[in-house]
Design an enzyme around this catalytic site. Structure first.
Site: not given
Ligand code: NAI
Ligand code: MG
Length: 503
Positions: A200, A253-256, A258, A275, A309, A406
């Protein structure tokens, strides 16, 4: 560059094909629209204009994709393909990525906003490298024979060995900061271990992974081995995590989110690797070679617009060189050329989305309210596109949101320290995160002893952001579970079976 000129940036033929399209998803080897027929727009962050529409995958599409991955795992040609053929096929994917380097870099820059020079030098070749590196593991990982220690019945012998088997159908969810590279980090090891995948992609940046899907087909990957879903996190992502036919989830993606994934996976105890976020300390000692430490500290935070990240977002500088270093980093920041990623002269593009721009500016506002001062930058750039100025904040301390959380933007908080003692180590480790850290010094023993005491999955000494397919990468604490890349990642995608036979 004027707005008119930005619009005029010529696209190559293969990338021009994306404009105004309704892109489909890859399920069971076919390119299909969403069951609902719905689509959603993908934007160019440098202008805010729509590039194209992609299918809005949801529960029904995820279900189809999981079934296709299951079929490919249980009965397709994938599980019985010889390991050397699997390796050659993966190597071919890496080769094809390099053959399409220009096109993929351009597409990535258009969709994500990053400078095309960076996509060409980093994102695309590193993506190819993952497939090349992981292809070698196909033929080199296997079980062992193990002599037993206990004699149950005198005269009766046993022979025991282990088999390393693929974990099964894997759901992989990736973010938008390195769209192609994150797809490669996830797919490479899963495929090397013989798993099948439902990927996804991030709703902000689906295009390069869709192109990768075509490339994998061209390389001869059997139908259903990799299925690619475009859609939103709360719908398609959550459906994948909740699907009972998925054996493992790998998430970046985000810790939230995660945390949400761990809770959802608790129902059927899916295996999970994560991660997540970071707030990496970057430590400059007074004895450092400042000619490399200053540009190094600038690039540690400003690379990929701070949307990393592992960004070196907390800069700790030994007191006697503090002014010189923060002024030097600010000078570097002032020189960075902001512009649309597709302009070859651009050094920093826009934030990936309007939401991300607002998020970063929200942090800047909170920092100023808490007493932080910007030596340079500190605001968004007016006009079209989601630009934020590279920013150096001083007068910052632990407890402020800009220091603790972050930001995921081009914002560094700089803080002085008296000497490289326990207090510095405590400050550096004072974070819920533990992804990466940097140390700049000429003193080898200080470098190694500080490296040993930092709670971080990666420590860079006199360098930063150095990645390699062979090097494990991942986080301590709330930065995640498990490691990406290297031999370490393969563990996530294998089950170990112990077989014992009475002789
Ligand atoms: P996010 O964690 O919401 O999105 C990352 C992925 O997770 C996307 O593919 C999204 O569609 C998916 N996702 C979102 N909610 C989900 C759920 N409930 N169940 C399953 N999959 C889900 O991150 P977002 O909103 O794009 O960015 C928010 C913050 O997260 C950023 O400001 C940054 O601080 C952090 N982040 C960290 C990353 C990293 O590489 N560790 C990458 C992207 C964001
Ligand atoms: Mg989100």
């Amino acid at each position: 560059m004027s707005a008119a000129a930005e619009q005029m940036l010529p696209l190559s033929k293969p990338v021009g094909r994306f404009i105004g399209e309704r892109k489909k998803m890859l399920i069971a080897g076919k390119w299909v629209p969403a069951e609902s027929g719905k689509t959603f727009p993908v934007y160019n962050p440098a202008t805010g204009e729509e590039i194209c529409q992609v299918a809005e995958g949801d529960k029904a599409d995820v279900d189809k994709a999981v079934k296709a991955a299951r079929k490919a795992f249980e009965s397709g040609p994938w599980p019985t393909m010889s390991l050397s053929k699997r390796g050659r096929l993966m190597h071919r994917i890496g080769d094809l990525i390099l053959e399409h380097l220009d096109e993929l870099a351009e597409l990535e820059s258009l969709d994500n906003g990053k400078p095309i020079s960076v996509a060409r030098a980093a994102d695309v070749p590193l993506s190819a490298d993952i497939f090349h590196y992981m292809s070698g593991w196909c033929t080199k990982r296997h079980g062992v024979t193990i002599p037993l220690n206990v004699l149950y019945t005198p005269g009766v012998e046993y022979h025991s060995y282990t088999r390393l088997e693929p974990v099964g159908v894997v759901g992989q969810i990736i973010p938008w900061n390195f769209p192609l590279l994150m797809a490669a980090w996830k797919l490479g090891p899963a495929l090397a271990c013989g798993c099948t995948v439902v990927l996804k992609v991030a709703e902000e940046t689906p295009l390069s992974a869709l192109r990768l899907g075509e490339i994998m087909q061209e390389a001869g990957l059997p139908d259903g081995v990799v299925n690619i879903i475009t859609g939103f996190g709360e719908t398609a992502g959550a459906a994948l995590v909740g699907h009972p036919g998925v054996d493992k989830i790998a998430f970046t993606g985000s810790t939230e989110v995660g945390r949400l994934i761990v809770k959802a996976a608790a129902n059927d105890l899916k295996k999970v690797s994560l991660e997540l976020g970071g707030k990496s300390p970057n430590i400059v000692l007074a004895d450092a070679d400042l000619d490399i430490a200053i540009p190094g500290a600038a690039s540690a935070i400003f690379f990929n617009h701070g949307q990393c990240c592992c960004a070196g977002s907390r800069l700790y500088v030994e007191q006697q060189v503090f002014d010189k270093v923060v002024e030097g980093v600010s000078e570097q920041a002032r020189k960075i050329k902001l512009g649309p990623g597709l302009d070859p002269k651009t050094e920093m593009g826009p934030m990936v989305s309007e939401i991300q721009q607002q998020r970063v500016c929200g942090y800047l506002d909170s920092g100023f309210k808490d007493g932080a001062k910007a030596l340079t930058g500190g605001k968004k750039r007016d006009g079209r596109g989601y630009f934020v100025e590279p920013t150096v904040l001083v007068n910052t301390r632990a407890g402020m949101k800009v220091v603790d959380e972050e930001i995921f933007g081009p914002v560094v908080t700089a803080m002085p320290f008296k000497s490289p003692d326990d207090e510095l180590i405590n400050q550096a480790n004072n974070s819920i995160y533990g992804l990466a850290a940097g140390i700049w010094t000429r003193d080898v023993s200080k470098a190694h002893s500080i490296a040993a005491r930092l709670k971080a999955g990666t420590v860079w000494i006199n360098c930063f952001n150095i990645f390699d397919a062979a090097l494990p990468f991942g986080g301590y604490k709330q930065s995640g579970w498990g490691r990406e890349m290297g031999e370490a990642v393969l563990e996530h995608y294998t089950e170990t079976k112990a077989v014992t036979i009475r002789l």
